[in-house]
Design an enzyme around this catalytic site. Sequence first.
Site, PDB file in Angstrom:
ATOM      1  N   LYS A 150     -22.473 -30.084 -13.703  1.00  0.00           N
ATOM      2  CA  LYS A 150     -21.817 -28.905 -14.395  1.00  0.00           C
ATOM      3  C   LYS A 150     -22.637 -27.604 -14.841  1.00  0.00           C
ATOM      4  CE  LYS A 150     -19.040 -26.121 -16.725  1.00  0.00           C
ATOM      5  NZ  LYS A 150     -17.860 -25.325 -15.913  1.00  0.00           N
ATOM      6  N   CYS A 160     -20.112 -19.513 -20.765  1.00  0.00           N
ATOM      7  CA  CYS A 160     -20.914 -20.537 -19.835  1.00  0.00           C
ATOM      8  C   CYS A 160     -21.986 -19.971 -19.186  1.00  0.00           C
ATOM      9  CB  CYS A 160     -19.900 -21.390 -19.122  1.00  0.00           C
ATOM     10  SG  CYS A 160     -18.795 -22.043 -20.159  1.00  0.00           S
TER      11      CYS A 160
HETATM   12  N1  SAJ Z   1     -20.737 -11.262 -12.859  1.00  0.00           N
HETATM   13  C1  SAJ Z   1     -21.718 -10.493 -11.986  1.00  0.00           C
HETATM   14  N2  SAJ Z   1     -21.764 -10.483 -10.770  1.00  0.00           N
HETATM   15  C2  SAJ Z   1     -21.097 -11.507  -9.897  1.00  0.00           C
HETATM   16  C3  SAJ Z   1     -20.061 -12.254 -10.893  1.00  0.00           C
HETATM   17  C4  SAJ Z   1     -20.149 -12.289 -11.981  1.00  0.00           C
HETATM   18  O1  SAJ Z   1     -22.076  -9.653 -12.782  1.00  0.00           O
HETATM   19  O2  SAJ Z   1     -21.119 -11.206  -8.671  1.00  0.00           O
HETATM   20  C5  SAJ Z   1     -20.509 -11.304 -14.282  1.00  0.00           C
HETATM   21  C6  SAJ Z   1     -19.128 -11.183 -14.709  1.00  0.00           C
HETATM   22  O3  SAJ Z   1     -18.650  -9.898 -14.758  1.00  0.00           O
HETATM   23  C7  SAJ Z   1     -19.190 -12.153 -15.942  1.00  0.00           C
HETATM   24  C8  SAJ Z   1     -20.062 -13.098 -15.801  1.00  0.00           C
HETATM   25  O4  SAJ Z   1     -20.875 -12.790 -14.617  1.00  0.00           O
HETATM   26  O5  SAJ Z   1     -19.625 -11.250 -17.076  1.00  0.00           O
HETATM   27  C9  SAJ Z   1     -19.683 -14.479 -15.444  1.00  0.00           C
HETATM   28  O6  SAJ Z   1     -18.263 -14.454 -14.783  1.00  0.00           O
HETATM   29  P1  SAJ Z   1     -17.998 -15.399 -13.597  1.00  0.00           P
HETATM   30  O7  SAJ Z   1     -16.499 -14.889 -13.221  1.00  0.00           O
HETATM   31  O8  SAJ Z   1     -19.161 -15.624 -12.758  1.00  0.00           O
HETATM   32  O9  SAJ Z   1     -17.820 -16.892 -14.395  1.00  0.00           O
HETATM   33  P2  SAJ Z   1     -16.914 -17.203 -15.634  1.00  0.00           P
HETATM   34  O10 SAJ Z   1     -18.075 -17.132 -16.592  1.00  0.00           O
HETATM   35  O11 SAJ Z   1     -15.689 -16.427 -15.845  1.00  0.00           O
HETATM   36  O12 SAJ Z   1     -16.648 -18.867 -15.073  1.00  0.00           O
HETATM   37  C10 SAJ Z   1     -17.647 -19.584 -14.723  1.00  0.00           C
HETATM   38  C11 SAJ Z   1     -17.302 -20.291 -13.449  1.00  0.00           C
HETATM   39  N3  SAJ Z   1     -18.324 -20.847 -12.934  1.00  0.00           N
HETATM   40  C12 SAJ Z   1     -19.011 -20.745 -11.649  1.00  0.00           C
HETATM   41  O13 SAJ Z   1     -18.373 -19.774 -10.943  1.00  0.00           O
HETATM   42  C13 SAJ Z   1     -20.251 -21.437 -11.134  1.00  0.00           C
HETATM   43  C14 SAJ Z   1     -16.406 -21.217 -13.662  1.00  0.00           C
HETATM   44  O14 SAJ Z   1     -15.940 -22.122 -12.604  1.00  0.00           O
HETATM   45  C15 SAJ Z   1     -16.604 -22.231 -14.898  1.00  0.00           C
HETATM   46  O15 SAJ Z   1     -15.761 -22.995 -14.971  1.00  0.00           O
HETATM   47  C16 SAJ Z   1     -17.081 -21.302 -16.157  1.00  0.00           C
HETATM   48  O16 SAJ Z   1     -17.991 -20.340 -15.821  1.00  0.00           O
HETATM   49  C17 SAJ Z   1     -17.202 -22.478 -17.145  1.00  0.00           C
HETATM   50  O17 SAJ Z   1     -16.622 -22.268 -18.104  1.00  0.00           O
HETATM   51  O18 SAJ Z   1     -18.192 -22.898 -17.059  1.00  0.00           O
END
Ligand code: SAJ
Length: 400
Positions: free
Chosen positions: A200, A254
Amino acid sequence: MINVIGLGYIGLPTALMLASRGADVVGTDINRETVERLASGKTTFREKGLDELFAAAVENGIRFSTEYCETDTYIVSVPTPYDDETKKVDPTYVVSAVKQVLEIAPKGATVIIESTVSPGTIDRCVRPLLREYGFAANEIHLVHAPERILPGNMLYELEHNSRTIGADDPRIGERVKELYSLFCKGTIVLTDIPTAEMTKVIENTYRAVNIAFANELMMLCRHAGMDVGEIIRICNMHPRVNILSPGPGVGGHCIPIDPWFLVGDFGDRMPLVRTALQINDGMPDYVFTRICEVMKENGITDFSRVGLYGLTYKENVDDVRESPTLRLLAGHPVGFRVYDPMVCRKLAENQMFRLEDFCDACDMIVVMVGHDEIKAGGLPAGKIILDTRNVCRGEGVYRL
Ligand code: SAJ
């Protein structure tokens, strides 16, 4: 009956999903306001399809309480923040929840911990509680079933994602797999608890490192006077290259936090991860320097004429935890105006609650979050736009 402990962004959808599939569920939360709101028939956060799922769960008799219930199956889904100093996981809420479970659980009960914890936490912090509460090692079945649903697409992913279940005893693992199969159509992988803990955290670490790479590439291209969007677009045509999107920082409960668990525990062995997290954590400061550059180029000297659009940590969610905008405001209290269509409560000085008022008050707008409203061309013409999310089209839009 299943007692789901913790009715937040993961616990509530999980409780509702189980109840909507016919399971007898009681949702428990220490926050009386949360319980009263749910018991009155209202959900506690915005998520696609959540209201409809809530109605189906209520139809099937889900109950909400501040009390823990005596039963044979518990799902613990409470926050696991990190300790600011040590960067190690703070298991306080998990330990507190398990202690309250062990006060009333019968022998043979299964305790499923969904909360994200660093590898070894359950063995180190939870397993010793069994003896403390008078149970022999095999009289309570500990299981770790971490979640990986994506806020903004939670319910689809709850049903379709594969899942990992870590259990000491494969027979217990099979029983828990059957429980999750009530709604999970994805592959359910059975393994041991430390492996489930590690996978995880690694999943989120992988994403954090790749986002950091995109952010570092963006800053390099800014320095070199090159178009990072075009470079990423062309690179990603390679069959094995998938560069993510640069942004103003990494928020959420996360991705900016879980990888620090590993660095906190294994520090010197993870220089790449530590550096990546420092790059991501530094992005709000980089955005501030970029805002100042664009202001100077356009003769804007008054920060109160500059608005930050977006308080949430990413598009189309109402969650502000670890929000890059809030971190930018905290680090640079210069009087920016702020607006977010998904946030109704006051979270920042100079926060405005109507888009037109916000736009009228600003000569320059910094797009910090790409909510659908913005993608639909929600900003008026004639404004200086600094788009940190690459969602605005048109001439004269500045980028990071
Ligand atoms: N972000 C970027 N660039 C990207 C992708 C995301 O700057 O290309 C930023 C987003 O704007 C945000 C942050 O990263 O601020 C995280 O966003 P996210 O959509 O990547 O992730 P979360 O936090 O919404 O959800 C993640 C997911 N984990 C993965 O994709 C590996 C989700 O599957 C998990 O369940 C969740 O964390 C968790 O609760 O662990």
